[in-house]
Write a protein that holds these residues in place. Structure first.
Motif, PDB file in Angstrom:
ATOM      1  N   PHE A 110       0.832  -1.203   0.000  1.00  0.00           N
ATOM      2  CA  PHE A 110       0.000   0.000   0.000  1.00  0.00           C
ATOM      3  C   PHE A 110       0.872   1.260   0.000  1.00  0.00           C
ATOM      4  CE2 PHE A 110      -2.445   3.347   2.002  1.00  0.00           C
ATOM      5  CZ  PHE A 110      -3.657   3.250   1.345  1.00  0.00           C
ATOM      6  N   GLY A 111       1.900   1.272   0.844  1.00  0.00           N
ATOM      7  CA  GLY A 111       2.776   2.444   0.958  1.00  0.00           C
ATOM      8  C   GLY A 111       3.500   2.727  -0.354  1.00  0.00           C
ATOM      9  N   GLU A 112       3.943   1.658  -1.016  1.00  0.00           N
ATOM     10  CA  GLU A 112       4.662   1.838  -2.298  1.00  0.00           C
ATOM     11  C   GLU A 112       3.746   2.465  -3.343  1.00  0.00           C
ATOM     12  OE1 GLU A 112       7.434  -2.149  -1.687  1.00  0.00           O
ATOM     13  OE2 GLU A 112       5.646  -2.254  -2.928  1.00  0.00           O
ATOM     14  N   LEU A 113       2.523   1.951  -3.408  1.00  0.00           N
ATOM     15  CA  LEU A 113       1.589   2.469  -4.416  1.00  0.00           C
ATOM     16  C   LEU A 113       1.192   3.906  -4.097  1.00  0.00           C
ATOM     17  CD1 LEU A 113      -0.636  -0.737  -4.813  1.00  0.00           C
ATOM     18  CD2 LEU A 113       1.147   0.052  -6.364  1.00  0.00           C
ATOM     19  N   SER A 114       1.091   4.207  -2.805  1.00  0.00           N
ATOM     20  CA  SER A 114       0.682   5.574  -2.406  1.00  0.00           C
ATOM     21  C   SER A 114       1.719   6.614  -2.795  1.00  0.00           C
ATOM     22  CB  SER A 114       0.508   5.694  -0.891  1.00  0.00           C
ATOM     23  OG  SER A 114      -0.110   4.593  -0.367  1.00  0.00           O
ATOM     24  N   ARG A 115       2.963   6.182  -2.919  1.00  0.00           N
ATOM     25  CA  ARG A 115       4.028   7.154  -3.219  1.00  0.00           C
ATOM     26  C   ARG A 115       4.181   7.466  -4.708  1.00  0.00           C
ATOM     27  NH1 ARG A 115       6.349   4.544   1.252  1.00  0.00           N
ATOM     28  NH2 ARG A 115       7.388   2.931   0.039  1.00  0.00           N
ATOM     29  N   PHE A 119      -0.093   8.518  -9.458  1.00  0.00           N
ATOM     30  CA  PHE A 119      -1.318   8.352  -8.671  1.00  0.00           C
ATOM     31  C   PHE A 119      -1.703   9.689  -8.036  1.00  0.00           C
ATOM     32  CE2 PHE A 119      -3.203   7.594  -4.426  1.00  0.00           C
ATOM     33  CZ  PHE A 119      -4.456   7.187  -4.864  1.00  0.00           C
ATOM     34  N   LYS A 120      -0.706  10.356  -7.495  1.00  0.00           N
ATOM     35  CA  LYS A 120      -0.987  11.645  -6.829  1.00  0.00           C
ATOM     36  C   LYS A 120      -1.518  12.659  -7.850  1.00  0.00           C
ATOM     37  CE  LYS A 120       2.767  11.039  -3.591  1.00  0.00           C
ATOM     38  NZ  LYS A 120       4.099  11.530  -3.358  1.00  0.00           N
ATOM     39  N   SER A 123      -5.021  11.570  -9.232  1.00  0.00           N
ATOM     40  CA  SER A 123      -6.136  11.698  -8.286  1.00  0.00           C
ATOM     41  C   SER A 123      -6.455  13.161  -8.029  1.00  0.00           C
ATOM     42  CB  SER A 123      -5.929  10.934  -6.975  1.00  0.00           C
ATOM     43  OG  SER A 123      -4.627  10.611  -6.748  1.00  0.00           O
ATOM     44  N   PHE A 135      -5.100   3.440  -8.377  1.00  0.00           N
ATOM     45  CA  PHE A 135      -4.139   3.207  -7.296  1.00  0.00           C
ATOM     46  C   PHE A 135      -3.225   2.011  -7.592  1.00  0.00           C
ATOM     47  CE2 PHE A 135      -3.166   1.527  -2.981  1.00  0.00           C
ATOM     48  CZ  PHE A 135      -2.445   2.621  -2.533  1.00  0.00           C
ATOM     49  N   THR A 136      -3.805   0.949  -8.169  1.00  0.00           N
ATOM     50  CA  THR A 136      -3.009  -0.290  -8.331  1.00  0.00           C
ATOM     51  C   THR A 136      -2.416  -0.445  -9.734  1.00  0.00           C
ATOM     52  OG1 THR A 136      -4.929  -1.599  -8.961  1.00  0.00           O
ATOM     53  CG2 THR A 136      -4.414  -1.512  -6.613  1.00  0.00           C
TER      54      THR A 136
END
Ligand code: AQP
Length: 342
Positions: A110-115, A119-120, A123, A135-136
């Motif tokens: 989750f942390g890797e994908l959030s970075r 994605f940022k 979104s 996200f994925t």
């Protein structure tokens, strides 16, 4: 008589890349990706795809997506990707992508994908549709790459983060199950590595942006291209001189990068060519060089778009070849994770 023993030629290194049909191809997609791909067919075993599975992470109009996917194939070929020498396919036609994508979701953190920057960015731009696919998508992208066990992944500078995450996921998987995936290297071309918007040289030229954001499409009319270059933002310095200085003169540096990529001239040659000329003279010359460079691509793409039967034969053959390679990897992965054989 001594027998001549000829060594078998070493197998070609494999290369893979794709582009989302989320908009019409831009000068950035071309100079940062497709142009460089076309030069590699003799040296590498190349797989290129239209990443339609990735395109739907942002809402698409179905008819436009279908049209763009086919146009993208026509443009790949018109840019010099010979279907006899390259495997060209539509991502959704090779079901192994979605299957490996799911498996790798379970090995992505989750942390890797959030970075992930994309994605940022996406979104922020699509606040009403921050879906799970957005996200994925890096796990799907890791699957796209790892299925083909490529040696190299040619990408623009902006995509380096994705290839790095692919390494992390592949190493994690290999660490648990042994050497299943080859760890590919990102391959970033030097010239044309990043083409910026003509109206905002600090932002990447993107295909899903609208016309006012300073993008040039491969299929744009020459008059439209000229208009875009004439109104390109240069720099607010008082120098008014064509000189490469990416940090302080990003607008001029971007135009020089584009001009260099389409003419083959070095930055030094360009500086010499425009000594004493202001930006007002420089911009239309770049525009004309781009128009002339794109003209044959545009004409050939239009011709190919009228030959739907040919395009269909290309993507069908491509999917068959890609599926054959992808299935080998997927079968191995299924076995390693403990799925019962079919
Ligand atoms: N402006 C660019 N300069 C250099 N390279 C670029 N690429 C895209 N734009 C530029 C390269 O093209 C390949 C495919 O990228 P993609 O279309 O799948 O995704 P993207 O990078 O997200 O492209 P866009 O145009 O920005 O699409 P949207 O607007 O839908 O997000 C990559 O190798 C990329 O580096």
């Amino acid at each position: 008589m001594s027998e001549m023993i000829q060594a078998a030629p070493a197998p070609k290194k494999r290369m893979l890349s794709g582009i989302k049909p989320s908009g019409d191809l831009t000068l950035g997609s071309y100079l940062g990706a497709v142009k460089n791909w076309a030069e590699r067919a003799d040296q590498f075993d190349c797989f290129y795809f239209m990443a339609d599975l990735h395109a739907i992470t942002v809402r698409q109009n179905p008819a436009d997506l279908r049209r763009r996917t086919l146009e993208q194939l026509a443009q790949y070929i018109a840019c010099g990707l010979d279907p006899e020498k390259n495997t060209l396919f539509i991502q959704s036609h090779v079901h192994q992508h979605a299957e490996l994508g799911w498996i790798l979701d379970c090995y992505s953190m989750f942390g890797e994908l959030s970075r992930m920057t994309q994605f940022k960015d996406k979104s922020a731009k699509n606040a009403d549709n921050i879906n799970a696919g957005l996200f994925t998508y890096p796990s799907l992208m890791a699957g796209d790459i790892l299925l083909y066990q490529p040696d190299l992944v040619p990408v623009g500078e902006d995509q380096k983060q994705h290839v790095e995450l692919t390494h992390v996921i592949a190493r994690r998987f290999n660490g648990i199950y042994g050497d299943v995936f080859k760890i590919p290297e990102p391959f970033i071309p030097k010239v044309g590595a990043r083409v910026m918007s003509l109206t905002n040289p600090l932002a990447k030229m993107s295909k899903s942006e609208n016309e006012d954001t300073g993008r040039v499409l491969l299929m744009d009319d020459p008059a439209v291209i000229m208009k875009q270059f004439k109104r390109a933002i240069t720099d607010s310095d008082t120098e008014n001189c064509v000189r490469y200085d990416k940090e302080n003169k990003p607008g001029v540096a971007n135009l020089m990068t584009i001009y260099s990529a389409v003419t083959g001239k070095t930055f030094e040659e360009i500086e010499n060519e425009f000594i004493g000329c202001g930006y007002g003279k420089f911009k239309p010359v770049v525009g004309e060089a781009v128009v002339e460079h794109l003209r044959p691509i545009r004409e050939e793409s239009m011709r190919l778009m009228k030959d739907k039967a040919y395009l269909e034969s290309v993507y069908r053959d491509g999917a068959q070849k890609a599926s054959y390679v992808a299935e080998k990897t997927l079968r191995k992965v299924y076995k390693k994770v403990g799925f019962v054989a079919r």
